[in-house]
Design a protein around this motif. Structure first.
Motif, PDB file in Angstrom:
ATOM      1  N   VAL A 192      -8.461 -17.021  42.414  1.00 15.98           N
ATOM      2  CA  VAL A 192      -7.287 -16.152  42.490  1.00 15.98           C
ATOM      3  C   VAL A 192      -7.582 -14.861  41.735  1.00 15.98           C
ATOM      4  CG1 VAL A 192      -5.672 -18.095  42.646  1.00 15.98           C
ATOM      5  CG2 VAL A 192      -6.259 -17.158  40.407  1.00 15.98           C
ATOM      6  N   SER A 193      -6.695 -13.903  41.844  1.00 12.26           N
ATOM      7  CA  SER A 193      -6.848 -12.669  41.077  1.00 12.26           C
ATOM      8  C   SER A 193      -6.306 -12.874  39.665  1.00 12.26           C
ATOM      9  CB  SER A 193      -6.098 -11.510  41.757  1.00 12.26           C
ATOM     10  OG  SER A 193      -4.706 -11.671  41.588  1.00 12.26           O
ATOM     11  N   ARG A 194      -6.764 -12.043  38.749  1.00 10.87           N
ATOM     12  CA  ARG A 194      -6.266 -12.112  37.370  1.00 10.87           C
ATOM     13  C   ARG A 194      -4.758 -11.884  37.341  1.00 10.87           C
ATOM     14  NH1 ARG A 194      -9.774  -8.909  34.421  1.00 10.87           N
ATOM     15  NH2 ARG A 194     -10.647 -10.702  33.325  1.00 10.87           N
ATOM     16  N   PHE A 195      -4.274 -10.919  38.123  1.00  7.36           N
ATOM     17  CA  PHE A 195      -2.840 -10.647  38.152  1.00  7.36           C
ATOM     18  C   PHE A 195      -2.059 -11.868  38.623  1.00  7.36           C
ATOM     19  CE2 PHE A 195      -2.746  -5.716  38.538  1.00  7.36           C
ATOM     20  CZ  PHE A 195      -3.521  -5.636  37.383  1.00  7.36           C
ATOM     21  N   PHE A 196      -2.543 -12.532  39.686  1.00  2.61           N
ATOM     22  CA  PHE A 196      -1.848 -13.710  40.202  1.00  2.61           C
ATOM     23  C   PHE A 196      -1.830 -14.827  39.166  1.00  2.61           C
ATOM     24  CE2 PHE A 196      -1.930 -17.897  42.184  1.00  2.61           C
ATOM     25  CZ  PHE A 196      -0.805 -17.855  42.992  1.00  2.61           C
ATOM     26  N   GLU A 197      -2.944 -15.030  38.477  1.00  4.59           N
ATOM     27  CA  GLU A 197      -3.034 -16.111  37.488  1.00  4.59           C
ATOM     28  C   GLU A 197      -2.004 -15.922  36.378  1.00  4.59           C
ATOM     29  OE1 GLU A 197      -4.739 -19.507  35.435  1.00  4.59           O
ATOM     30  OE2 GLU A 197      -4.463 -18.840  37.496  1.00  4.59           O
TER      31      GLU A 197
ATOM     32  N   ASP B 286      -3.998  -4.632  33.505  1.00  6.20           N
ATOM     33  CA  ASP B 286      -5.349  -4.964  33.059  1.00  6.20           C
ATOM     34  C   ASP B 286      -6.302  -4.694  34.224  1.00  6.20           C
ATOM     35  OD1 ASP B 286      -7.516  -5.938  31.596  1.00  6.20           O
ATOM     36  OD2 ASP B 286      -6.389  -7.606  30.777  1.00  6.20           O
ATOM     37  N   ARG B 287      -7.587  -4.886  34.010  1.00 11.92           N
ATOM     38  CA  ARG B 287      -8.552  -4.766  35.100  1.00 11.92           C
ATOM     39  C   ARG B 287      -8.458  -6.035  35.946  1.00 11.92           C
ATOM     40  NH1 ARG B 287     -12.426  -0.912  33.384  1.00 11.92           N
ATOM     41  NH2 ARG B 287     -11.192   0.664  32.285  1.00 11.92           N
ATOM     42  N   ASP B 288      -8.201  -5.884  37.248  1.00 14.16           N
ATOM     43  CA  ASP B 288      -8.035  -7.050  38.094  1.00 14.16           C
ATOM     44  C   ASP B 288      -9.377  -7.502  38.672  1.00 14.16           C
ATOM     45  OD1 ASP B 288      -5.765  -7.936  40.851  1.00 14.16           O
ATOM     46  OD2 ASP B 288      -6.537  -9.065  39.140  1.00 14.16           O
ATOM     47  N   VAL B 289      -9.570  -8.816  38.728  1.00  9.79           N
ATOM     48  CA  VAL B 289     -10.770  -9.411  39.315  1.00  9.79           C
ATOM     49  C   VAL B 289     -10.353 -10.680  40.035  1.00  9.79           C
ATOM     50  CG1 VAL B 289     -12.390  -8.491  37.607  1.00  9.79           C
ATOM     51  CG2 VAL B 289     -11.268 -10.681  37.185  1.00  9.79           C
ATOM     52  N   ILE B 290     -11.222 -11.166  40.906  1.00  8.88           N
ATOM     53  CA  ILE B 290     -11.012 -12.429  41.602  1.00  8.88           C
ATOM     54  C   ILE B 290     -11.959 -13.464  41.024  1.00  8.88           C
ATOM     55  CG2 ILE B 290     -11.031 -13.623  43.829  1.00  8.88           C
ATOM     56  CD1 ILE B 290      -8.952 -11.485  43.749  1.00  8.88           C
ATOM     57  N   GLY B 291     -11.442 -14.662  40.727  1.00 11.19           N
ATOM     58  CA  GLY B 291     -12.305 -15.700  40.191  1.00 11.19           C
ATOM     59  C   GLY B 291     -11.550 -16.987  39.949  1.00 11.19           C
TER      60      GLY B 291
END
Length: 378
Positions: A166-171, A191-196
């Motif tokens: 998921v994305s950092r924002f979604f988490e 924040d800086r968004d990433v997928i993981g």
């Protein structure tokens, strides 16, 4: 922000076509010039203050006999608290007959308002966690209540992991959304968004803090909760200035325990592999020895180069030392806000500064604001 696409954007039935939405996560601190000028002048000012609490029907009612409050707000590493004294315990007692359940600890909202008459704003939103009732001779007494912000609810909930990336924002959103929607507060994630694949550990508050890059920072504003990694500051135009005229007393400190000179950065290198790199201030290490920041900055989904820059910023903030000041009452100051600060007594020229911690104390005829931690930016 809604931005039209390049392919015949328009309306088709009840649907808009070829439009995309873009969200820019940010937090703004705005103040009318006339209000800023009044706060900057060293003169007697009149403020209002009152407290409201949600009743069993969901309506906000005023606690009409409050005689004192203290609100403590922090950007980094601490739940915001409030302590309130209420007179007429015979009226408000949770063991009485009039407002039996109103002050009983629960998830119901409590809000503290303060400001110029007609310009009051919520300076605190939280929930009651404890009640102390005192009675003396002639039935005199008071009720003292302690409150915490809604992160205390997140501490009670155990974090769980998603089965997919998921994305950092979604988490962060899925872990915190329910608590802050219940409290009628808008959740903003910056924040800086990433997928993981994020692997929560401990309670939901700890899981959210571990998901953020950098230093987990929370700012509770007027109806909004901003979660960020304590990065990227921009001061546009004139900002509120605080000088020796507003300062009652101040303290500057440099503590070995918080002046870090070594930070470990973690992230994806140019080769796509996860790596860690030590970032340090060699000049300060030579003077004081190694003082290591207690957590790794960044994670498996972040850019290592970006986290190295962030680690350097953390070291620079730490080595600047700490500054605190007790000033004339100013309920419009919030954690994360940028002000202009100047003190001839401490040899500090006019410079931008970021409020990391603020404490408001209010009693009729006696009130003040304490900048418990002020970060000088330049």
């Amino acid at each position: 922000m809604i931005k039209g696409g390049t392919n015949s954007a328009g309306k088709s039935g009840n649907l808009r076509t070829a439009y995309s939405q873009q969200f820019i996560p940010c937090q703004l601190y705005l103040m009318p010039p006339a209000m800023r000028q009044k706060l900057e002048r060293n003169e007697s000012l009149t403020f209002n203050a009152f407290i409201e609490i949600e009743n069993l029907s969901g309506d906000m009612i005023r606690l009409s006999t409050c005689s004192y409050f203290q609100v403590q707000k922090q950007l980094l590493g601490g739940i915001e608290t409030a302590n309130i004294t209420i007179e007429k315990p015979e009226l408000w007692s949770i063991w009485g007959d009039t407002y039996t359940e109103i002050l009983r600890p629960s998830k119901r909202r409590l809000k503290v308002f303060s400001g110029f008459p007609g310009y009051e704003m919520p300076i605190y939103t939280g929930r009651i966690v404890s009640v102390f009732e005192t009675r003396g001779s002639d039935n005199l007494g008071a009720i003292n209540i302690s409150c915490s912000d809604y992160r205390s609810v997140l501490r009670k909930e155990e974090g769980d992991a998603e089965d997919f990336e998921v994305s950092r924002f979604f988490e962060i959103y899925r872990l915190a959304r329910g608590v802050f929607e219940e409290s009628d507060q808008m959740l903003i994630i910056s924040d800086r968004d990433v997928i993981g694949a994020f692997l929560p550990t401990g309670d939901n508050l700890q899981a959210i803090n571990n998901t953020l890059t950098g230093q987990p920072a929370w700012s509770m504003c007027s109806g909004a909760v901003v979660v960020c990694g304590n990065r990227q500051l921009v001061a546009a135009g004139d900002v509120l200035q605080i000088t020796d005229k507003q300062i009652n007393f101040a303290t500057r400190v440099f503590a070995d325990s918080t002046a870090y000179n070594v930070v470990i950065a973690r992230g994806l290198g140019d080769d796509g592999k996860i790596a860690e790199q030590e970032v340090r201030d060699d000049a300060d290490i030579a003077k004081r020895g190694r003082q290591i920041y207690p957590q790794t900055v960044g994670g498996d989904n972040d850019s290592l180069a970006d986290m190295i820059i962030l680690a350097g910023e953390i070291i620079a903030r730490a080595l600047a030392g700490g500054f605190s000041a007790n000033i004339l009452f100013n309920p419009y100051l919030l954690p994360g806000q940028i002000i202009n600060f100047q003190s001839d007594k401490f040899g500090i020229p006019a410079t931008n500064a970021k409020i990391q911690g603020v404490r408001h104390q209010y009693r009729h005829g006696s009130c003040s604001t304490s900048l418990d931690q002020l970060e000088l930016l330049s």
